[in-house]
Design a protein around this motif. Structure first.
Motif, PDB file in Angstrom:
ATOM      1  N   LYS A   1       0.914  -1.206   0.123  1.00 24.52           N
ATOM      2  CA  LYS A   1      -0.096  -0.093  -0.071  1.00 24.52           C
ATOM      3  C   LYS A   1       0.800   1.322  -0.179  1.00 24.52           C
ATOM      4  O   LYS A   1       0.452   2.448  -0.299  1.00 24.52           O
ATOM      5  CB  LYS A   1      -0.946   0.050   1.054  1.00 24.52           C
ATOM      6  N   ASP A   2       2.143   1.093   0.413  1.00 24.58           N
ATOM      7  CA  ASP A   2       2.991   2.275   0.455  1.00 24.58           C
ATOM      8  C   ASP A   2       3.908   2.261  -0.568  1.00 24.58           C
ATOM      9  O   ASP A   2       4.477   3.354  -0.942  1.00 24.58           O
ATOM     10  CB  ASP A   2       3.919   2.425   1.738  1.00 24.58           C
ATOM     11  N   SER A   3       3.830   1.142  -1.370  1.00 25.52           N
ATOM     12  CA  SER A   3       4.831   1.095  -2.460  1.00 25.52           C
ATOM     13  C   SER A   3       4.688   2.114  -3.899  1.00 25.52           C
ATOM     14  O   SER A   3       5.853   2.732  -4.007  1.00 25.52           O
ATOM     15  CB  SER A   3       4.695  -0.249  -3.137  1.00 25.52           C
ATOM     16  N   ASN A   4       3.483   2.622  -4.242  1.00 26.72           N
ATOM     17  CA  ASN A   4       3.471   3.579  -5.449  1.00 26.72           C
ATOM     18  C   ASN A   4       3.855   4.887  -4.781  1.00 26.72           C
ATOM     19  O   ASN A   4       4.634   5.530  -5.621  1.00 26.72           O
ATOM     20  CB  ASN A   4       2.052   3.391  -5.746  1.00 26.72           C
ATOM     21  N   ARG A   5       3.446   5.319  -3.782  1.00 24.14           N
ATOM     22  CA  ARG A   5       3.789   6.407  -3.036  1.00 24.14           C
ATOM     23  C   ARG A   5       5.506   6.597  -3.076  1.00 24.14           C
ATOM     24  O   ARG A   5       5.849   7.684  -3.347  1.00 24.14           O
ATOM     25  CB  ARG A   5       3.358   6.848  -1.818  1.00 24.14           C
ATOM     26  N   LEU A   6       6.040   5.470  -2.310  1.00 25.89           N
ATOM     27  CA  LEU A   6       7.474   5.799  -2.379  1.00 25.89           C
ATOM     28  C   LEU A   6       8.266   5.714  -3.580  1.00 25.89           C
ATOM     29  O   LEU A   6       9.240   6.323  -4.049  1.00 25.89           O
ATOM     30  CB  LEU A   6       8.112   4.342  -1.539  1.00 25.89           C
ATOM     31  N   SER A   7       7.470   4.957  -4.448  1.00 24.66           N
ATOM     32  CA  SER A   7       8.323   5.062  -6.050  1.00 24.66           C
ATOM     33  C   SER A   7       8.292   6.293  -6.567  1.00 24.66           C
ATOM     34  O   SER A   7       9.189   6.874  -7.094  1.00 24.66           O
ATOM     35  CB  SER A   7       7.355   4.291  -7.076  1.00 24.66           C
ATOM     36  N   ASP A   8       7.065   7.149  -6.414  1.00 23.85           N
ATOM     37  CA  ASP A   8       6.973   8.414  -6.910  1.00 23.85           C
ATOM     38  C   ASP A   8       7.887   9.334  -6.311  1.00 23.85           C
ATOM     39  O   ASP A   8       8.410  10.425  -6.942  1.00 23.85           O
ATOM     40  CB  ASP A   8       5.580   8.878  -6.629  1.00 23.85           C
ATOM     41  N   GLU A   9       8.032   9.125  -4.772  1.00 21.49           N
ATOM     42  CA  GLU A   9       8.846  10.102  -3.990  1.00 21.49           C
ATOM     43  C   GLU A   9      10.219  10.014  -4.441  1.00 21.49           C
ATOM     44  O   GLU A   9      11.353  10.844  -4.553  1.00 21.49           O
ATOM     45  CB  GLU A   9       8.638   9.960  -2.786  1.00 21.49           C
TER      46      GLU A   9
END
Ligand code: NI
Ligand code: NI
Ligand code: NI
Lengths: 109, 109, 109
Positions: free
Chosen positions: B11-19
């Motif tokens: 659930k945190d993976s996409n946001r981390l990728s973007d950042e």
């Protein structure tokens, strides 16, 4: 702190997971294919304190080591009866390839 | 040069990728399961110069750290009404397990 | 002993596997996505003795290095004819990102 990367056969993967949990090791599993071992395999990532390395390697060895297994003959079922072997045969199963890597910093957020 | 391996919840993976992209870090994602974290997770491989390690760990912490979340009650919909909780409950989500590994040689071809 | 982690494009992955086998290297492949390289990619784990590192890096470079490729025009087939380019175009393909990691202990069970 060490990071242990262990490539094991899929057939040993669930038993190894269970034994690692019982012994309080935390592992992450990566789906992997081919290479070190002939059949489908799983790559375990396991972080551990230095003083528990021997215990961890022992658990991997006990659950995954290469061994022979008797495989019952499979009836030809319409296949080529010439290649049918009417008695159990020994095949090599299992095996683990294990890398112990140094860790410079370890964080849990 | 360091190689950072970070196991984070899906659930945190996409946001981390973007950042990570915004901050000019290059990451490869490996599908992973179980272990360090309870839910489905993703293992990030991120190569970085030594002087950017603190910035990278900060980004992982800010986007993935373990926290409590209120979950709205789910109506029983024909399920067992005895187990129905009619108010929001707090659950633990997120969390990251991070290994910083030394790199002896780094090549890009 | 070293552990080489190499992220390569999927299109180069099978050829690299074949060449590694011919040269007697054992590799495990992890499915991976995004990040270091733009297209789908595969992460290879390859254990090797120190004295074979140069040979291994040479094989990865020879089979995966970034290069330009001519792509034949695709007929618009009912798509927007305005964006149709009637001559081959050069695109960047391939590329490998390689980390050589020190190994403190190596075991095969
Ligand atoms: Ni034993
Ligand atoms: Ni912050
Ligand atoms: Ni060459």
């Amino acid at each position: 702190m060490k990071l242990v990367m262990a490539v094991v056969q899929d057939k040993d993967s669930n038993r190894l997971s269970d034994e690692l949990i019982k012994a309080d090791f935390r592992a992450t599993k990566l789906a992997s294919t081919g290479g070190f071992l002939k059949a489908g395999n799983t790559t375990f990532l396991i972080g551990t304190e230095n003083e528990k390395i021997e215990e961890l390697l022992e658990i991997i060895k006990d659950n995954c080591k290469s061994r022979e297994q008797l495989v019952a003959p499979i009836s030809p079922m319409g296949g080529n009866a010439d290649s049918y072997v009417p008695y159990p045969v020994e095949v090599q199963v299992g095996g683990a390839t294990v890398f112990v890597l140094p860790v410079e910093q370890f964080e849990q957020f």
